[in-house]
Scaffold this active site. Structure first.
Site, PDB file in Angstrom:
ATOM      1  N   HIS A  71      -6.276   7.453  -0.161  1.00  0.00           N
ATOM      2  CA  HIS A  71      -6.043   6.843  -1.473  1.00  0.00           C
ATOM      3  C   HIS A  71      -4.546   6.760  -1.766  1.00  0.00           C
ATOM      4  O   HIS A  71      -4.025   5.704  -2.153  1.00  0.00           O
ATOM      5  CB  HIS A  71      -6.760   7.673  -2.543  1.00  0.00           C
ATOM      6  CG  HIS A  71      -6.557   7.199  -3.945  1.00  0.00           C
ATOM      7  ND1 HIS A  71      -7.533   6.559  -4.663  1.00  0.00           N
ATOM      8  CD2 HIS A  71      -5.472   7.292  -4.779  1.00  0.00           C
ATOM      9  CE1 HIS A  71      -7.072   6.250  -5.869  1.00  0.00           C
ATOM     10  NE2 HIS A  71      -5.826   6.699  -5.967  1.00  0.00           N
ATOM     11  N   GLU A  72      -3.836   7.879  -1.557  1.00  0.00           N
ATOM     12  CA  GLU A  72      -2.397   7.910  -1.826  1.00  0.00           C
ATOM     13  C   GLU A  72      -1.629   7.061  -0.817  1.00  0.00           C
ATOM     14  O   GLU A  72      -0.604   6.456  -1.152  1.00  0.00           O
ATOM     15  CB  GLU A  72      -1.888   9.354  -1.807  1.00  0.00           C
ATOM     16  CG  GLU A  72      -2.496  10.242  -2.883  1.00  0.00           C
ATOM     17  CD  GLU A  72      -2.238   9.727  -4.287  1.00  0.00           C
ATOM     18  OE1 GLU A  72      -1.195   9.068  -4.500  1.00  0.00           O
ATOM     19  OE2 GLU A  72      -3.076   9.955  -5.176  1.00  0.00           O
ATOM     20  N   HIS A  75      -1.500   3.531  -2.035  1.00  0.00           N
ATOM     21  CA  HIS A  75      -0.372   3.317  -2.944  1.00  0.00           C
ATOM     22  C   HIS A  75       0.943   3.180  -2.168  1.00  0.00           C
ATOM     23  O   HIS A  75       1.749   2.280  -2.412  1.00  0.00           O
ATOM     24  CB  HIS A  75      -0.238   4.504  -3.908  1.00  0.00           C
ATOM     25  CG  HIS A  75      -1.333   4.620  -4.906  1.00  0.00           C
ATOM     26  ND1 HIS A  75      -1.725   3.573  -5.716  1.00  0.00           N
ATOM     27  CD2 HIS A  75      -2.115   5.678  -5.256  1.00  0.00           C
ATOM     28  CE1 HIS A  75      -2.695   3.984  -6.510  1.00  0.00           C
ATOM     29  NE2 HIS A  75      -2.958   5.250  -6.247  1.00  0.00           N
TER      30      HIS A  75
END
Length: 708
Positions: A71-72, A75
């Site tokens: 998820h990170e 980003h």
């Protein structure tokens, strides 16, 4: 100053992005894996071994945190495409965080960066859902199915939480990017989104406090801590916006302390501390012939013992130049913020090799306070109110998804073939030709939204948590421990009842009914204690727990019983009235205790072993008794059928009430059971042509043997 989010150790690097973990993550990982192994998976997949739950918990925790990293990374990789630099990605107490250098290039760039993480999580949720469905179709063991199903759901929960429009969550960054694009003002957009973040933080704190008063400390402390963290993070985002407004083009020279006092490196620590010029600041540049050697602070100098200060030079204790942040006076203050975040929290300002000043984090903080006096932007304009109404609606929904009232939902659980659990030795045994299904219910603690759904769903029951546990004074751990003991005793009783039904001699003995739970709001509350052993009731000996239950349930509510109780080393007499006690489905008559037979000894004419099952309660007794009776009977009782049963079993073969039959009947239908046996007293609660009520094991066997 130290960086609280700096990784304690590095896990790997991707595209030169350092991925690490803070030490606090290790604690969270251990707690998460333990909670999955001890609570979630046993309640969702009853009947598996403790080792299976442990493996499921560890594997799920590892993959879940890997999902957070992905998820990170979503980003971070998008941020690299937008031309930004990534400091690092860190797993820590509250999950994961990717830290960027500098400001977002534009509102569109922030939106694309913010949405990239949730897109990754949605993709992972779909992947794990497909895997779970495929594994279930291929009959792969339910341990693997359970892991994938959990990972699908937890990734969706991660997306839902992160998309709440509250800065610094992903949804808050999406909100800010929209406001930024609409208002063309980063500062105003940030402060508005930060207000939403602080509001959501307050909501979490409120939910945690409410949870504390209804469920207990463990149920609310996490929300309080998380809410406080989000509030502080939103406050930090607001300060950053104020910095951007104040320092958009402000150079370092406008904030620095010009022409600072410099200290020769050869000066002794004693002389440095006695110098009257070193009183206004805590840190000073150290030089030699105009060249920067490092920084020395009063703290470092004062750490030298007084007896050694005259012989110790400033150069001996200073922070060397290669560890000292250096900036130019014409650099924008934004570019100096990163050096000021690292130790020692100060930077030397140099121009052409000459020291012209020193700037510190406190200088920046003072400027922010001055900026605060200018006031925050006004509240959102009337034209923006529909957006804030939507934000408020999302907050209400989030609150309903977060807060867990003191209620439980009773839903259909899996139907388990107990015939595979039993191994009879010492006598001729036949192989089962059919299935004996133990019917279970699934107990879950719903959110407020889940409770509302259960209230509207006729297939689910919604009851108070205290009714399930047996009263306000019963902890969840005590309840589960007592239910587990009841399950084990029910299997012993099933073997004894099956042997008796086959005409075999069974010898039973016990030392009384030992109390494992007390309903504090019931008549026994305050009179009977955990660990008490009831040895007689109204002068009649109590050897088995069933002896006590048969007397208390046979008399009407309000009857006073005289109990002989062993409490530690003494025997006392206690008088207790019976009452209608809340139960899973309907009140039952009793005195408000849960008891098992102390030192139960069942001497059978054969040996029987049971597979370990992580199941609680006595309702499995009838199913096990039927399976054992079929195994030791030369006749084929099952005759290839799927037979479902739910009911307690006494050592002498009587069948007792269980509760939750509506959900258990649904579980029987889903398992394609051809015959369903329930206690006759509860037959009116279940509909169906193939549902039969029985009062004893003998009656149940007669019905099965006579059925076509």
């Amino acid at each position: 100053m130290s960086d609280p989010l700096a990784p304690s150790f590095t896990l790997l690097k991707v595209r030169n992005i350092r991925i690490g973990a803070h030490w606090s993550w290790l604690i969270v990982f251990a707690l998460w894996a333990w909670q999955l192994a001890s609570e979630l998976f046993p309640s969702s997949y009853p009947g598996l071994s403790g080792r299976s739950y442990l493996v499921m918990g560890l594997v799920s925790a590892v993959i879940f945190f890997a999902s957070i990293l992905l998820h990170e990374l979503g980003h971070s990789l998008q941020a690299l495409k937008e031309g930004m630099q990534i400091r690092d990605i860190t797993l820590w107490l509250f999950g994961g965080v990717a830290r960027f250098e500098g400001m977002f290039p534009s509102a569109g760039a922030e939106f694309r960066i913010a949405i990239a993480g949730p897109v990754v999580s949605v993709a992972l949720a779909i992947l794990f859902w497909v895997l779970a469905a495929g594994m279930a179709f291929l009959n792969i063991p339910e341990e693997a199915v359970g892991i994938c199903d959990y990972l699908s759901r937890i990734n969706l929960i991660l997306v839902a939480f992160n998309m709440v429009p509250a800065l610094p969550l992903d949804g808050g960054r999406v909100l800010r990017s929209w406001l930024w694009q609409r208002q063309d003002n980063f500062t105003s957009a940030t402060i508005s989104a930060a207000r939403a973040g602080k509001g959501f933080g307050y909501l979490l704190i409120g939910a945690g406090v409410a949870q504390f008063f209804t469920v207990g400390l463990s149920g609310g402390i996490w929300f309080v801590v998380l809410g406080w963290f989000l509030y502080q993070a939103a406050e930090a985002e607001q300060d950053f916006a104020l910095l951007s407004r104040a320092f958009r083009s402000l150079p370092v020279r406008d904030l620095m302390t010009a022409d600072p006092v410099v200290v020769p490196g050869t000066r002794s620590v004693a002389e440095f501390l006695d110098d009257k010029r070193v009183r206004d600041h805590s840190t000073y540049p150290v030089t030699e012939d105009g060249k920067l050697l490092g920084l020395v602070s009063l703290r470092l100098a004062s750490a030298v013992p007084p007896a050694r200060r005259a012989d110790t030079t400033v150069a001996d204790v200073m922070l060397p130049a290669n560890q000292t942040p250096v900036v130019r006076p014409d650099v924008p203050i934004f570019d100096a913020l990163d050096p000021l975040r690292t130790a020692p929290g100060r930077a030397v300002v140099m121009d052409g090799g000459r020291i012209v000043g020193i700037v510190s984090g406190s200088d920046v903080a003072k400027a922010v306070e001055v900026e605060r006096t200018r006031g925050l932007p006004d509240r959102p304009a009337r034209s923006a109110r529909p957006v804030w109404a939507l934000v408020a609606t999302i907050f209400v929904i989030a609150a309903a998804l977060i807060y867990r009232p003191p209620l439980v939902v009773v839903s259909p659980g899996p139907a388990i073939d107990v015939g595979r659990d039993v191994n009879v030795r010492g006598i001729p045994a036949t192989r089962l030709n059919g299935r004996y299904l133990l019917l279970t219910v699934h107990i879950s603690e719903p959110t407020a939204l889940g409770a509302a759904y259960a209230l509207l769903n006729p297939e689910l029951d919604l009851i108070t948590r205290s009714a399930l546990l047996g009263g306000e004074g019963i902890s969840e751990e005590e309840f589960l421990r007592g239910q587990r003991r009841l399950f084990e005793e029910s299997r012993k009783a099933a073997a004894a009842a099956a042997a008796s039904a086959a005409g075999m001699e069974v010898k039973l003995s016990g030392a009384g009914a030992q109390v494992v739970d007390v309903v504090e709001s019931a008549p026994a509350g305050g009179r009977i204690r955990l660990g008490d052993v009831i040895t007689a009731i109204d002068g009649r000996p109590v050897m088995l727990a069933s002896d006590l239950r048969s007397v208390t349930t046979a008399r009407p509510a309000g009857t006073t019983f005289r109990l002989e109780v062993q409490r530690r080393s003494r025997t006392i007499t206690v008088r207790v009235k019976s009452a209608r006690i809340p139960s899973l489905d309907q009140p039952i008559t009793g005195i408000g205790i849960v008891a098992v037979t102390r030192d139960l000894d069942v001497q059978l004419p054969f040996e029987v072993d049971f597979r370990d099952r992580n199941i609680g309660g006595p309702s499995a007794g009838l199913a096990y008794a039927l399976a054992i009776a079929d195994i030791i009977d030369a006749r084929d009782v099952a005759r290839g059928r799927s037979l479902a049963a739910s009911g307690t079993i006494q050592l002498t073969g009587e069948v007792g009430v269980v509760g939750g039959l509506e959900q258990k009947a649904q579980a029987a239908r889903e398992a394609n059971a051809e015959v369903v046996l329930v206690p006759k007293e509860e037959l009116d609660q279940v509909e169906g042509r193939d549902v039969h009520g029985v009062e004893s094991l003998g009656e149940a066997l007669q019905l099965l043997n006579s059925a076509a």
